[in-house]
Write an enzyme that holds these catalytic residues in place. Structure first.
Site, PDB file in Angstrom:
ATOM      1  N   GLY A  53       0.840  -1.179   0.000  1.00 61.47           N
ATOM      2  CA  GLY A  53       0.000   0.000   0.000  1.00 61.47           C
ATOM      3  C   GLY A  53       0.881   1.235   0.000  1.00 61.47           C
ATOM      4  O   GLY A  53       2.106   1.148   0.164  1.00 61.47           O
ATOM      5  N   TYR A  54       0.254   2.387  -0.164  1.00 60.84           N
ATOM      6  CA  TYR A  54       0.987   3.646  -0.273  1.00 60.84           C
ATOM      7  C   TYR A  54       0.580   4.610   0.823  1.00 60.84           C
ATOM      8  O   TYR A  54      -0.603   4.919   0.982  1.00 60.84           O
ATOM      9  CB  TYR A  54       0.755   4.269  -1.658  1.00 60.84           C
ATOM     10  CG  TYR A  54       1.472   3.481  -2.713  1.00 60.84           C
ATOM     11  CD1 TYR A  54       2.778   3.781  -3.053  1.00 60.84           C
ATOM     12  CD2 TYR A  54       0.872   2.377  -3.314  1.00 60.84           C
ATOM     13  CE1 TYR A  54       3.464   3.014  -3.971  1.00 60.84           C
ATOM     14  CE2 TYR A  54       1.550   1.605  -4.231  1.00 60.84           C
ATOM     15  CZ  TYR A  54       2.847   1.929  -4.565  1.00 60.84           C
ATOM     16  OH  TYR A  54       3.535   1.169  -5.462  1.00 60.84           O
ATOM     17  N   LEU A  55       1.592   5.063   1.574  1.00 59.29           N
ATOM     18  CA  LEU A  55       1.370   6.139   2.539  1.00 59.29           C
ATOM     19  C   LEU A  55       1.282   7.456   1.784  1.00 59.29           C
ATOM     20  O   LEU A  55       0.606   8.381   2.201  1.00 59.29           O
ATOM     21  CB  LEU A  55       2.504   6.179   3.570  1.00 59.29           C
ATOM     22  CG  LEU A  55       2.552   4.964   4.496  1.00 59.29           C
ATOM     23  CD1 LEU A  55       3.864   4.916   5.256  1.00 59.29           C
ATOM     24  CD2 LEU A  55       1.375   4.972   5.454  1.00 59.29           C
TER      25      LEU A  55
END
Length: 155
Positions: A28-30
């Site tokens: 996932g992407y912060l």
């Protein structure tokens, strides 16, 4: 560190015959901002935090920093990520003196298969296996950060 990478679509699944590793990847992407993507990944039994900068004009090179983190920390960070997780299986295949990483996507990106090769220079020669198809290096639609917000099945 500068990452030099080329990406290709894949014609068929014959690459699986030569794979020496296979790992499930959840990521996932912060931050999915193109100038500085911040990714959390669990690959097999390891966690990673990766920061990538914007690609150069050819799309071949960009800054990349990666640090191994605990699975526990990676699981907690994944809960903080932006909407749109990436789920894929990565196969590693040795071709000549290089390693191709072939990602077979699942979920919202089912049907997409992309091969990547890391190089030491943008001009470095590498052997192209028969299962490679069209080159998509520099096409941001094939970046995982893009696929997390604009899944392949919606194209």
């Amino acid at each position: 560190m500068i990452e030099i990478e080329r990406k290709f679509l894949v014609k068929d699944d014959s690459y699986k015959e030569s794979a020496f590793t296979q790992n499930h990847i959840a990521q996932g992407y912060l931050s999915s901002a193109p100038a500085r993507t911040v990714r959390v990944r669990i690959k097999g039994k390891k966690g990673f935090l990766t920061i990538k900068g914007i690609s150069n004009t050819s799309g071949l090179s960009r800054f990349e920093w990666e640090k191994e983190i605990s699975i526990s920390d990676a699981e907690k960070l994944l809960l903080l990520c932006e909407k749109g997780a990436i789920d894929k299986t990565r196969f590693e295949i040795k071709v000549g003196s290089h390693i191709f990483e072939v990602d077979e996507f699942h979920g919202e990106n089912q049907g997409l298969v992309v091969a990547e090769i890391e190089l030491n220079s943008e001009e470095e020669f590498f052997e192209k296996p028969a299962w490679l198809d069209k080159e998509v290096t520099g096409d941001s639609r094939y970046y995982n950060s893009y696929l997390s917000t604009s899944p392949f099945r919606n194209w």
